[in-house]
Motif scaffolding. Structure first.
Motif, PDB file in Angstrom:
ATOM      1  N   LEU A  21      14.962   5.353  -9.072  1.00  0.00           N
ATOM      2  CA  LEU A  21      14.417   5.410  -7.712  1.00  0.00           C
ATOM      3  C   LEU A  21      15.517   5.825  -6.750  1.00  0.00           C
ATOM      4  CD1 LEU A  21      12.148   4.722  -5.604  1.00  0.00           C
ATOM      5  CD2 LEU A  21      13.145   2.439  -5.493  1.00  0.00           C
ATOM      6  N   TYR A  22      15.218   6.831  -5.937  1.00  0.00           N
ATOM      7  CA  TYR A  22      16.200   7.363  -4.984  1.00  0.00           C
ATOM      8  C   TYR A  22      15.561   7.288  -3.605  1.00  0.00           C
ATOM      9  CZ  TYR A  22      19.835  10.823  -3.534  1.00  0.00           C
ATOM     10  OH  TYR A  22      20.895  11.480  -2.963  1.00  0.00           O
ATOM     11  N   THR A  23      16.064   6.433  -2.728  1.00  0.00           N
ATOM     12  CA  THR A  23      15.414   6.253  -1.426  1.00  0.00           C
ATOM     13  C   THR A  23      16.448   6.095  -0.319  1.00  0.00           C
ATOM     14  OG1 THR A  23      13.590   5.109  -0.309  1.00  0.00           O
ATOM     15  CG2 THR A  23      15.071   3.734  -1.599  1.00  0.00           C
ATOM     16  N   ALA A  24      15.985   5.753   0.886  1.00  0.00           N
ATOM     17  CA  ALA A  24      16.879   5.728   2.051  1.00  0.00           C
ATOM     18  C   ALA A  24      17.028   4.304   2.602  1.00  0.00           C
ATOM     19  CB  ALA A  24      16.314   6.637   3.131  1.00  0.00           C
ATOM     20  N   PRO A  25      18.189   3.989   3.149  1.00  0.00           N
ATOM     21  CA  PRO A  25      18.412   2.653   3.703  1.00  0.00           C
ATOM     22  C   PRO A  25      17.368   2.239   4.744  1.00  0.00           C
ATOM     23  CG  PRO A  25      20.498   3.816   3.562  1.00  0.00           C
ATOM     24  CD  PRO A  25      19.430   4.806   3.189  1.00  0.00           C
ATOM     25  N   THR A  26      16.907   3.187   5.558  1.00  0.00           N
ATOM     26  CA  THR A  26      15.941   2.805   6.595  1.00  0.00           C
ATOM     27  C   THR A  26      14.655   2.263   5.966  1.00  0.00           C
ATOM     28  OG1 THR A  26      14.834   3.540   8.601  1.00  0.00           O
ATOM     29  CG2 THR A  26      15.067   5.181   6.858  1.00  0.00           C
ATOM     30  N   ALA A  27      14.247   2.849   4.845  1.00  0.00           N
ATOM     31  CA  ALA A  27      13.046   2.358   4.151  1.00  0.00           C
ATOM     32  C   ALA A  27      13.313   0.961   3.603  1.00  0.00           C
ATOM     33  CB  ALA A  27      12.671   3.318   3.023  1.00  0.00           C
ATOM     34  N   LEU A  28      14.495   0.769   3.034  1.00  0.00           N
ATOM     35  CA  LEU A  28      14.831  -0.553   2.491  1.00  0.00           C
ATOM     36  C   LEU A  28      14.817  -1.595   3.606  1.00  0.00           C
ATOM     37  CD1 LEU A  28      17.778   0.432   0.116  1.00  0.00           C
ATOM     38  CD2 LEU A  28      15.414  -0.085  -0.526  1.00  0.00           C
ATOM     39  N   ARG A  29      15.451  -1.270   4.729  1.00  0.00           N
ATOM     40  CA  ARG A  29      15.517  -2.254   5.822  1.00  0.00           C
ATOM     41  C   ARG A  29      14.130  -2.613   6.324  1.00  0.00           C
ATOM     42  NH1 ARG A  29      20.227   0.853   7.380  1.00  0.00           N
ATOM     43  NH2 ARG A  29      18.868   2.080   8.721  1.00  0.00           N
ATOM     44  N   SER A  30      13.245  -1.635   6.397  1.00  0.00           N
ATOM     45  CA  SER A  30      11.907  -1.955   6.896  1.00  0.00           C
ATOM     46  C   SER A  30      11.171  -2.836   5.888  1.00  0.00           C
ATOM     47  CB  SER A  30      11.126  -0.680   7.202  1.00  0.00           C
ATOM     48  OG  SER A  30      10.726  -0.065   6.006  1.00  0.00           O
ATOM     49  N   MET A  31      11.466  -2.657   4.596  1.00  0.00           N
ATOM     50  CA  MET A  31      10.774  -3.470   3.590  1.00  0.00           C
ATOM     51  C   MET A  31      11.365  -4.876   3.511  1.00  0.00           C
ATOM     52  SD  MET A  31       9.704  -0.656   0.723  1.00  0.00           S
ATOM     53  CE  MET A  31      11.256   0.161   0.553  1.00  0.00           C
ATOM     54  N   ILE A  32      12.663  -4.983   3.774  1.00  0.00           N
ATOM     55  CA  ILE A  32      13.296  -6.307   3.799  1.00  0.00           C
ATOM     56  C   ILE A  32      12.593  -7.163   4.844  1.00  0.00           C
ATOM     57  CG2 ILE A  32      15.409  -7.563   4.458  1.00  0.00           C
ATOM     58  CD1 ILE A  32      17.008  -5.172   3.290  1.00  0.00           C
ATOM     59  N   LYS A  33      12.285  -6.544   5.958  1.00  0.00           N
ATOM     60  CA  LYS A  33      11.648  -7.255   7.070  1.00  0.00           C
ATOM     61  C   LYS A  33      10.292  -7.845   6.690  1.00  0.00           C
ATOM     62  CE  LYS A  33      12.073  -6.740  11.837  1.00  0.00           C
ATOM     63  NZ  LYS A  33      12.252  -5.994  13.042  1.00  0.00           N
ATOM     64  N   SER A  34       9.603  -7.167   5.784  1.00  0.00           N
ATOM     65  CA  SER A  34       8.261  -7.631   5.419  1.00  0.00           C
ATOM     66  C   SER A  34       8.280  -8.808   4.458  1.00  0.00           C
ATOM     67  CB  SER A  34       7.469  -6.498   4.791  1.00  0.00           C
ATOM     68  OG  SER A  34       7.448  -5.403   5.626  1.00  0.00           O
ATOM     69  N   GLY A  35       9.425  -9.092   3.867  1.00  0.00           N
ATOM     70  CA  GLY A  35       9.515 -10.279   3.004  1.00  0.00           C
ATOM     71  C   GLY A  35       9.610  -9.937   1.528  1.00  0.00           C
ATOM     72  N   ASP A  36      10.338 -10.790   0.796  1.00  0.00           N
ATOM     73  CA  ASP A  36      10.600 -10.540  -0.628  1.00  0.00           C
ATOM     74  C   ASP A  36       9.363 -10.691  -1.506  1.00  0.00           C
ATOM     75  OD1 ASP A  36      13.112 -10.329   0.297  1.00  0.00           O
ATOM     76  OD2 ASP A  36      13.958 -12.017  -0.825  1.00  0.00           O
ATOM     77  N   HIS A  37       8.367 -11.428  -1.009  1.00  0.00           N
ATOM     78  CA  HIS A  37       7.204 -11.644  -1.883  1.00  0.00           C
ATOM     79  C   HIS A  37       6.524 -10.333  -2.253  1.00  0.00           C
ATOM     80  CE1 HIS A  37       5.704 -11.659   2.228  1.00  0.00           C
ATOM     81  NE2 HIS A  37       4.505 -11.368   1.764  1.00  0.00           N
ATOM     82  N   TRP A  38       6.680  -9.309  -1.443  1.00  0.00           N
ATOM     83  CA  TRP A  38       6.030  -8.037  -1.788  1.00  0.00           C
ATOM     84  C   TRP A  38       6.625  -7.426  -3.052  1.00  0.00           C
ATOM     85  CZ3 TRP A  38       1.451  -7.246   0.101  1.00  0.00           C
ATOM     86  CH2 TRP A  38       1.115  -7.763   1.363  1.00  0.00           C
ATOM     87  N   PRO A  39       7.942  -7.169  -3.090  1.00  0.00           N
ATOM     88  CA  PRO A  39       8.474  -6.637  -4.363  1.00  0.00           C
ATOM     89  C   PRO A  39       8.420  -7.650  -5.499  1.00  0.00           C
ATOM     90  CG  PRO A  39      10.248  -6.978  -2.767  1.00  0.00           C
ATOM     91  CD  PRO A  39       8.970  -7.158  -2.023  1.00  0.00           C
ATOM     92  N   LEU A  40       8.557  -8.929  -5.184  1.00  0.00           N
ATOM     93  CA  LEU A  40       8.563  -9.922  -6.266  1.00  0.00           C
ATOM     94  C   LEU A  40       7.195 -10.027  -6.933  1.00  0.00           C
ATOM     95  CD1 LEU A  40      10.855 -12.706  -4.737  1.00  0.00           C
ATOM     96  CD2 LEU A  40      11.430 -11.012  -6.485  1.00  0.00           C
ATOM     97  N   GLY A  41       6.176  -9.595  -6.237  1.00  0.00           N
ATOM     98  CA  GLY A  41       4.833  -9.644  -6.802  1.00  0.00           C
ATOM     99  C   GLY A  41       4.518  -8.451  -7.704  1.00  0.00           C
ATOM    100  N   ARG A  42       5.481  -7.575  -7.909  1.00  0.00           N
ATOM    101  CA  ARG A  42       5.237  -6.382  -8.732  1.00  0.00           C
ATOM    102  C   ARG A  42       6.177  -6.352  -9.925  1.00  0.00           C
ATOM    103  NH1 ARG A  42       0.500  -3.717  -7.592  1.00  0.00           N
ATOM    104  NH2 ARG A  42       0.149  -3.830  -5.360  1.00  0.00           N
ATOM    105  N   ASP A  43       5.753  -5.669 -10.969  1.00  0.00           N
ATOM    106  CA  ASP A  43       6.603  -5.530 -12.157  1.00  0.00           C
ATOM    107  C   ASP A  43       7.542  -4.340 -11.947  1.00  0.00           C
ATOM    108  OD1 ASP A  43       7.813  -5.173 -14.543  1.00  0.00           O
ATOM    109  OD2 ASP A  43       5.961  -4.898 -15.710  1.00  0.00           O
ATOM    110  N   LEU A  44       8.796  -4.650 -11.681  1.00  0.00           N
ATOM    111  CA  LEU A  44       9.768  -3.579 -11.437  1.00  0.00           C
ATOM    112  C   LEU A  44      10.735  -3.431 -12.610  1.00  0.00           C
ATOM    113  CD1 LEU A  44      10.652  -4.283  -7.667  1.00  0.00           C
ATOM    114  CD2 LEU A  44       8.761  -2.957  -8.628  1.00  0.00           C
ATOM    115  N   SER A  45      10.355  -3.970 -13.764  1.00  0.00           N
ATOM    116  CA  SER A  45      11.297  -4.013 -14.883  1.00  0.00           C
ATOM    117  C   SER A  45      11.640  -2.630 -15.436  1.00  0.00           C
ATOM    118  CB  SER A  45      10.739  -4.895 -16.005  1.00  0.00           C
ATOM    119  OG  SER A  45       9.497  -4.362 -16.427  1.00  0.00           O
ATOM    120  N   SER A  46      10.848  -1.608 -15.075  1.00  0.00           N
ATOM    121  CA  SER A  46      11.169  -0.265 -15.576  1.00  0.00           C
ATOM    122  C   SER A  46      12.385   0.344 -14.877  1.00  0.00           C
ATOM    123  CB  SER A  46       9.963   0.655 -15.367  1.00  0.00           C
ATOM    124  OG  SER A  46       9.595   0.666 -13.997  1.00  0.00           O
ATOM    125  N   LEU A  47      12.744  -0.169 -13.698  1.00  0.00           N
ATOM    126  CA  LEU A  47      13.837   0.440 -12.929  1.00  0.00           C
ATOM    127  C   LEU A  47      15.171   0.220 -13.611  1.00  0.00           C
ATOM    128  CD1 LEU A  47      12.854  -0.567  -9.278  1.00  0.00           C
ATOM    129  CD2 LEU A  47      12.869   1.751 -10.248  1.00  0.00           C
TER     130      LEU A  47
END
Ligand code: WTA
Length: 658
Positions: free
Chosen positions: A366-392
């Motif tokens: 995955l190749y992305t930008a810090p601004t996207a990461l910062r906006s997602m941090i704001k929404s809370g960890d439960h969003w990524p934690l609720g998904r299977d990211l083990s392929s990364l």
């Protein structure tokens, strides 16, 4: 933060954490020892002809080999040439050569639309056929080698197909980011002297339809040389079509032949123009050529992302920016990779949209930008934690400095400590990544882009040109070329030299501030010119100023960047109004809308500060240093104000802070 213009750079925070490549990653990495990296780097600098000759043999198919590898001058008559006399075709390298192997039926492009249920996949063979067809469509409209074709589109597969088709017939593509306004599109069409435009009826953003074709009609009203406009129906909805000029993509494609010989191009024939902001108001058309660019895109892609055939690689950039050119289209496809292309945004329909895509396609890089990461941090960890990211297995960052907090979040919450992070520094001008860790062998420090890629020799210098000491901030320059460096500013040869090679003769001037730490790691510290980086998008303050100054009620405008939690930098506009104009809240809104219309939504000012006068020197120059300080709330230390013509202006400015 760089002390812009003052020449000194203050280091506010020293980050001490060091994270080594995870053992599991290192074991299988292409380059897994620091020694191996150093040997290859040394060879690339000491013997560039041999190094870039080998990379060219390995990564690219040539119709004819070169007579010389690297030739250049960074002094006086500046020029750069790689692979003299060699012949190739970029589209052939991205498509045809994979058809000879099992990759013919491998997914080349996976497209995920913004609506969850919309997706399309193209194997290499399928993509080849589409590209050949569209190349024939362009030929049918009279497009020839060397002609410019402008592309103004949302993130749909036809965008990739259009640019590969241009490359196939030797036409020079000029992609204009789909979020730019009609005015911005018109200026770029005129500058590139394009006579064909490829576009879509609508775009889609966060559930709303964007009337792309309406913008196109406005732009084309000022571009009489554009004789043909090809319109993709992104949605089944009518749009205005001008008789004799506009035709639908599908209508043209239905009768086009799926075979089109790739044009034999010289290594130094232009491949594309891409407009970017410099320190003046007029965007510059950065010109890239074919051979060196392709070798560099393919080589960086392979080593920086430690790419394997089984990877599913996703770069979230828009193809309207250079990241999308090099790392959605040319680099990955030249390598025979599966490149995922996404139409949507991080927060729609929910803040886990990226993670839903990673889970659905088992994305491994995955190749992305810090601004996207910062906006997602704001929404809370439960969003990524609720998904299977083990392929990364590998994570990348690009576009702006990544703050250590966002870096650590990426590492723990997304990579779950198993995926190395490559913080890649580069520019539209550089064609590909210049400073980055190689993921299997370089220990990382959160916030540092670490070490140079092969062939890249960076230096941090003081204002007087001498080399800066350890941890001393200065200007980042590159002492010699690499194959992906731009070859010129389209239509303005002097501007190339004057922008990059005059201030410090003999080196490429990046316009970025940096420091080098005790381990030789490079830390980028933001721009040193009047370019600001808003959500990873490059804008010049002069561009926003001239848009504002064009408004009939504005007397004068001065624009500076200021630190912004999500965007990295925000846009702060100081405005003085014409005498009889009344200051109202509506006017603030009117000015914001005006900038959106002149440039696009990315240039909307975050703050509009009305003032009765600008702080100026006796010779009438605006003291931007002071405006920057006030914008960032740093009002206790305005620094030297003795050069001001009227010091009362400062009080007025401070009294009118919103
Ligand atoms: C900034 C984007 C710090 C930098 C590829 C550069 C970065 C400008 C990084 C180029 C990074 C890009 N760390 N700063 N990893 N990557 N930049 O032309 O200021 O859109 O000069 O190219 O972005 O932006 P451009």
């Amino acid at each position: 933060m760089v002390g812009k213009k003052s020449g000194s750079v203050d280091t506010l925070l020293i980050e001490k954490r060091i994270i080594s490549p995870p053992q599991s990653f290192r074991e299988n990495a292409r380059i897994n020892s620091r020694k191996q990296y150093e040997e290859m780097w040394r060879k690339s600098i000491e013997n560039p002809d041999e190094f870039w000759g080998e990379m060219a043999e390995e990564h690219i198919d040539w119709f004819k080999k070169w007579e010389a590898v690297e030739e250049y001058s960074f002094q006086d008559d500046v020029f750069v040439r790689y692979y003299r006399g060699a012949k190739l075709n970029a589209s052939y390298n991205c498509l045809d050569r994979h058809l000879r192997s099992w990759r013919r039926n491998k997914a080349a492009l996976i497209w995920q639309g913004e609506p969850l249920e919309e997706s399309r996949t193209f194997t290499y063979l399928q993509l080849y056929r589409e590209v050949c067809k569209f190349a024939n469509v362009l030929k049918g409209l009279g497009v020839k080698k060397g002609d410019r074709v402008s592309v103004y589109m949302p993130m749909i597969p036809e965008l990739a197909i259009a640019i590969l088709s241009c490359a196939r017939i030797g036409a020079i593509h000029s992609v204009v980011f789909g979020g730019f306004s009609a005015e911005a599109l018109r200026d770029r069409l005129l500058d590139s002297k394009a006579n064909v435009l490829v576009t879509a009826n609508y775009g889609m953003r966060a559930g709303k339809l964007i009337p792309s074709k309406t913008n196109v009609d406005l732009a084309l009203a000022g571009c009489p040389d554009v004789k043909n406009c090809i319109v993709v129906k992104r949605v089944e909805k009518d749009c205005n079509m001008v008789e004799g000029r506009d035709q639908y993509w599908d209508d043209l494609m239905s009768s086009a032949s799926p075979f089109c010989e790739a044009e034999v191009m010289d290594a130094e024939d232009p491949l594309f123009i891409l407009y970017t902001s410099g320190s003046t108001g007029k965007p510059k058309g950065v010109l890239h050529t074919t051979g060196g660019y392709m070798v560099y895109a393919a080589t960086t892609f392979k080593y920086v992302f430690d790419y394997r055939d089984e990877d599913v690689y996703w770069c979230t950039a828009d193809i309207g920016w250079v990241t999308g050119h090099s790392y959605i289209v040319y680099g990955p496809l030249a390598a025979g990779a599966t490149s995922l292309m996404f139409e949507g945004v991080p927060h729609y329909p929910e803040p886990d949209r990226y993670w839903e895509v990673v889970e659905k396609y088992r994305v491994s890089i995955l190749y992305t930008a810090p601004t996207a990461l910062r906006s997602m941090i704001k929404s809370g960890d439960h969003w990524p934690l609720g998904r299977d990211l083990s392929s990364l297995r590998l994570l990348g960052s690009v576009g702006e400095p990544i703050n250590p907090e966002a870096w650590m979040w990426y590492h723990y919450v997304i990579g779950r400590e198993k995926a190395p992070i490559v913080d890649t520094w580069w520019q539209t001008e550089t064609g590909g990544i210049l400073i980055t860790p190689l993921p299997g062998c370089i220990s990382t420090k959160p916030g540092s882009a670490t070490l140079p890629f092969f062939g890249v020799n960076p230096k941090v210098i003081r204002q007087d040109g001498s080399e800066a000491g350890v941890n001393e901030g200065g200007y980042l320059v590159i002492t010699k070329p690499w194959p992906g460096i731009m070859r010129g500013v389209y239509g303005d040869p002097e501007r190339f030299k004057n922008t990059y090679f005059v201030q410090y003769p003999g080196v490429y001037f990046t316009g970025d501030g940096a420091r080098r730490d005790e381990d030789g790691y490079i830390w980028l510290m933001g721009r040193v010119d009047d370019v600001i980086n808003v959500s990873g998008h490059r804008l010049s303050t002069a561009e926003v100023e001239s848009a504002l100054a064009a408004h009939p009620k504005v007397a004068e405008a001065a624009v500076v960047g200021y630190p912004h939690d999500i965007k990295g930098e925000g846009i702060y506009a100081y405005i003085t109004l014409k005498d009889s104009v009344e200051l109202t809240e509506e006017l603030r809104y009117e000015l914001t809308m005006h900038v959106r219309q002149e440039i696009g939504p990315i240039a909307s000012p975050d703050v509009i500060h009305f003032t009765s006068a600008m702080p100026k020197t006796r010779s009438g120059k605006i003291l931007r240093r002071i405006l920057r300080k006030i914008a960032s709330g740093d009002i206790d230390q305005l620094g030297d104000t003795t050069t001001l013509a009227d010091r009362a202006v400062i009080n007025d400015l401070l009294n009118t802070v919103n």
